[in-house]
Motif scaffolding. Structure first.
Motif, PDB file in Angstrom:
ATOM      1  N   PRO A  43       7.304 -11.438  -0.117  1.00 14.14           N
ATOM      2  CA  PRO A  43       6.324 -12.074  -0.996  1.00 14.14           C
ATOM      3  C   PRO A  43       4.936 -12.128  -0.353  1.00 14.14           C
ATOM      4  O   PRO A  43       4.809 -12.318   0.856  1.00 14.14           O
ATOM      5  N   SER A  44       3.923 -11.956  -1.194  1.00 11.62           N
ATOM      6  CA  SER A  44       2.560 -11.915  -0.681  1.00 11.62           C
ATOM      7  C   SER A  44       1.589 -12.310  -1.784  1.00 11.62           C
ATOM      8  O   SER A  44       1.920 -12.286  -2.967  1.00 11.62           O
ATOM      9  N   SER A  45       0.378 -12.633  -1.381  1.00 16.91           N
ATOM     10  CA  SER A  45      -0.667 -12.962  -2.358  1.00 16.91           C
ATOM     11  C   SER A  45      -1.190 -11.674  -2.984  1.00 16.91           C
ATOM     12  O   SER A  45      -1.209 -10.618  -2.338  1.00 16.91           O
ATOM     13  N   PRO A  46      -1.631 -11.742  -4.237  1.00 14.92           N
ATOM     14  CA  PRO A  46      -2.199 -10.558  -4.875  1.00 14.92           C
ATOM     15  C   PRO A  46      -3.377  -9.973  -4.091  1.00 14.92           C
ATOM     16  O   PRO A  46      -3.486  -8.757  -3.969  1.00 14.92           O
ATOM     17  N   SER A  47      -4.222 -10.818  -3.530  1.00 15.16           N
ATOM     18  CA  SER A  47      -5.384 -10.301  -2.795  1.00 15.16           C
ATOM     19  C   SER A  47      -4.960  -9.550  -1.539  1.00 15.16           C
ATOM     20  O   SER A  47      -5.525  -8.504  -1.209  1.00 15.16           O
ATOM     21  N   ARG A  83      -2.700 -23.426  -4.796  1.00 15.45           N
ATOM     22  CA  ARG A  83      -3.664 -22.841  -5.732  1.00 15.45           C
ATOM     23  C   ARG A  83      -3.345 -21.387  -6.050  1.00 15.45           C
ATOM     24  O   ARG A  83      -3.227 -21.017  -7.204  1.00 15.45           O
ATOM     25  N   GLY A  84      -3.241 -20.567  -5.035  1.00 23.57           N
ATOM     26  CA  GLY A  84      -3.057 -19.134  -5.226  1.00 23.57           C
ATOM     27  C   GLY A  84      -1.657 -18.778  -5.675  1.00 23.57           C
ATOM     28  O   GLY A  84      -0.735 -19.591  -5.639  1.00 23.57           O
ATOM     29  N   LEU A  85      -1.519 -17.536  -6.100  1.00 21.31           N
ATOM     30  CA  LEU A  85      -0.230 -17.037  -6.530  1.00 21.31           C
ATOM     31  C   LEU A  85       0.474 -16.311  -5.392  1.00 21.31           C
ATOM     32  O   LEU A  85      -0.163 -15.779  -4.488  1.00 21.31           O
ATOM     33  N   LEU A  86       1.776 -16.296  -5.480  1.00 23.04           N
ATOM     34  CA  LEU A  86       2.605 -15.542  -4.555  1.00 23.04           C
ATOM     35  C   LEU A  86       3.400 -14.548  -5.401  1.00 23.04           C
ATOM     36  O   LEU A  86       4.092 -14.945  -6.340  1.00 23.04           O
ATOM     37  N   THR A  87       3.270 -13.279  -5.098  1.00 27.54           N
ATOM     38  CA  THR A  87       3.957 -12.231  -5.844  1.00 27.54           C
ATOM     39  C   THR A  87       5.217 -11.836  -5.096  1.00 27.54           C
ATOM     40  O   THR A  87       5.165 -11.564  -3.899  1.00 27.54           O
ATOM     41  N   SER A  88       6.347 -11.809  -5.807  1.00 27.99           N
ATOM     42  CA  SER A  88       7.643 -11.480  -5.206  1.00 27.99           C
ATOM     43  C   SER A  88       8.344 -10.422  -6.038  1.00 27.99           C
ATOM     44  O   SER A  88       8.145 -10.330  -7.250  1.00 27.99           O
TER      45      SER A  88
END
Length: 146
Positions: A43-47, A83-88
């Protein structure tokens, strides 16, 4: 044209053709690369994903939209900052990658059948050397795609 240049062009064409067979119009290359990166890195942030793929965040957002619609990725609020999103990668995304991997087995089986032990070792060393050079050059340029 040099033999090396000709061989590299032809190899690239063959690998693209093989990739299209195992992923026939299912996803764009970028979308496949996003899934594969999530499988490798977790998992990681979109940025951060956009940065690792050397693309603009807006291009990443467009690519990820289809992956979310297909259920291949999940985006949740990052619990660390709230705040930020985490993409998995979702289980459907893993299943999709597993099916693509099964198709890639053909590449391995073909190489294994036609190359001698020494050729396999040399090919692996040369391929890894080229991969590192391409990655380093991309990192050096760090020019985002449009």
């Amino acid at each position: 044209m040099s033999n090396l240049k000709s061989a590299l062009i032809q190899l690239q064409c063959e690998l693209v053709a093989e990739r299209n067979l195992v992923n026939p119009n299912e996803l764009s290359w970028l979308q496949y690369d996003i899934l594969n990166l999530l499988r490798q890195k977790g998992p990681s942030s979109p940025s951060l994903l956009a940065e690792q793929l050397h693309i603009r965040p807006s291009k990443f957002s467009k690519a990820i939209k289809t992956l979310k619609e297909k259920g291949y990725v999940i985006q949740t609020v990052n619990q660390q900052d709230g705040r930020g999103l985490l993409t998995s990668l979702s289980s459907a995304g893993r299943t999709f990658l597993d099916s693509v991997d099964a198709g890639h087995t053909y590449l391995y089986e073909t190489a294994d059948a036609v190359l001698s032990t020494e050729e396999k070792t040399l090919f692996t060393q040369c391929a890894n050397k080229l991969i590192r050079a391409f990655e380093e050059e991309r990192m050096r340029k760090h020019v985002p795609n449009n």
